[in-house]
Design an enzyme around this catalytic site. Structure first.
Site, PDB file in Angstrom:
ATOM      1  CD  GLU A 254      -2.959  -1.170   0.226  1.00  0.00           C
ATOM      2  OE1 GLU A 254      -3.076  -0.170  -0.504  1.00  0.00           O
ATOM      3  OE2 GLU A 254      -3.680  -2.187   0.109  1.00  0.00           O
TER       4      GLU A 254
ATOM      5  CE1 TYR B 271     -13.834 -13.657 -10.531  1.00  0.00           C
ATOM      6  CE2 TYR B 271     -13.858 -16.018 -10.135  1.00  0.00           C
ATOM      7  CZ  TYR B 271     -13.417 -14.761  -9.798  1.00  0.00           C
ATOM      8  OH  TYR B 271     -12.555 -14.589  -8.747  1.00  0.00           O
TER       9      TYR B 271
END
Length: 420
Positions: free
Chosen positions: A75, A235
């Site tokens: 992050e 998917y």
């Protein structure tokens, strides 16, 4: 500075530290209000710990089982003039509340695919925890730098075999769309499997086992999504599905190795929720908007934290005293209609998604699917709920937060190991 949401497609380019803090606190409070995990984990490593299901797993382990947690994520911090990522603020908030509760919580910020991060995590486990008894693998990344070859590999979101045209939703313009996707090449499929499949999970477990930092009876789980008819073309039957099927293949080897220490490894199938990743998948925003409508009307809707509460119930509230960790897993559940629901499928996966997969839920979504128009979107679906959940990912729309107040985006994470 005053921070407002700025949304571009499936990304919000701003984040709100106070809002992220409040959202994490809400999840913690939810878990604290649930029954304690009498036989839950006590020392947990969460790989991909800063958002979504990984963050929820860390919260559940810590505040539902008093577990010491070590989190790994990648992050960006904020500065005085620019917000950081939501995952940074989530992790800062989690550690703050964990420390206030007297719980061990520490994090490593860096590329979880790298050997360097794996080595540092092992070093921290040895120094601070000795061993861990659960490893949660919740990485989601568009690319991976392979630790052995150094090659940067990208994943792709495409069908396999033939082109498909998908009905979708432009959430900015609030209109239905059609998207045609060409099939993935063999190289693209292989790349997606290398980024999002089970190889890195296996590398983590191999490294932890070799270092002797997995406790006797240790368990590990990686998260997946299977879905049903509407989502499977892009998917489960597409390039992402190939990677998820690789998880199903790799888990067998991981399980075999952990059985040597009385442990177990499982792939956990979780419900569809709003994440940055799911927002980027054609069909998913529309499917989620309809699904939320149906499940909220049925009283069965769950977000990330409710799903992880369900999953940990399956993992740790089963029969105790079995010969190994697999004997502790709950095998079935009784749903709201008094029916027995299988919590372990034929592949050995844990099915926390059983409420989404209920025949009446999927049947109702399929019934609504062809009825949706631009004019009835808000009537026939829960687009408002979808958009609210999306903004919540970035700390916006949280009750009790003053979004007109000045806030400092420069938030520190205590004792962070930064390998970025």
């Amino acid at each position: 500075m005053v921070i407002k949401p700025r949304v571009r497609g499936f990304i919000c380019v701003t984040t709100h530290p106070t809002g992220c803090d409040a959202a994490v606190k809400e999840q913690i409070d939810y878990i604290k209000a649930q029954p304690r995990l009498a036989h839950g984990p006590k020392k947990v490593l969460v790989i991909g710990a800063s958002t979504g299901y990984g963050l929820a797993a860390r919260i559940k382990a810590a505040f539902g089982s008093d577990a010491a947690t070590l989190g790994v994520f990648f992050e960006r911090p904020g500065t005085e003039s620019k917000p950081g990522t939501a995952g940074w603020y989530n992790s800062a908030a989690f550690e703050k509340y964990a420390h206030q509760a007297g719980l061990y919580a520490r994090s490593v910020n860096g590329d979880a695919f790298s050997d360097e991060v794996k080595a540092k995590v092992i070093e921290l486990i040895k120094a601070d925890l000795g061993q861990v008894d659960q490893v949660v693998y919740s990485l989601a990344s568009p690319r991976r730098k392979h630790p052995k070859s150094g090659e940067v590999i990208s994943s792709t979101l495409k069908p396999i075999g033939a082109p498909i045209t998908l009905k979708g939703l432009d959430t900015d313009k609030e209109v239905l769309t059609e998207t045609t996707l060409q099939p993935a090449t063999a190289e693209e499929i292989a790349g997606t499997v290398q980024v999002m499949g089970g190889e890195d999970w296996q590398m983590w477990i191999d490294a932890l086992l070799e270092a002797g930092v997995l406790a006797p009876g240790a368990t590990t789980t990686a998260f997946t999504y299977v879905g049903e008819e509407i989502t499977q073309a892009i998917y489960w039957n597409g390039s992402i599905g190939a990677a998820k099927k690789d998880l199903d293949a790799k888990v067998k080897d991981i399980r075999g190795k952990l059985q040597g220490i009385g442990g177990d490894a499982r792939v956990s199938v979780l419900k569809a929720v709003v994440t940055q990743a799911s927002s980027a998948i054609p069909t998913m925003p529309l499917y989620l908007s309809l699904l939320f409508k149906v499940m909220k009307e049925a009283g069965t809707h769950e977000g990330c934290i409710e799903q992880l509460d369900t999953l940990y119930d399956i993992l740790y509230n089963g029969p105790q005293g079995g010969a190994n960790a697999a004997d502790h897993i709950r095998q079935q559940q009784v749903d709201g209609k008094g029916r027995s629901v299988a919590l372990v499928d034929d592949e050995g996966r844990l099915r926390a998604d059983y409420k989404e997969m209920a025949p009446e839920v999927q049947g109702k979504v399929l019934e609504l699917w062809p009825q949706v128009t631009n004019e009835n979107l808000y009537e026939i679906s829960d687009l408002a709920g979808y958009k609210a959940d999306f903004l919540r990912l970035f700390g916006f729309g949280i009750d009790g937060v003053d979004y007109d107040a000045d806030v400092n985006p420069d938030v520190k994470i205590e004792n962070l190991v930064d390998l970025t």
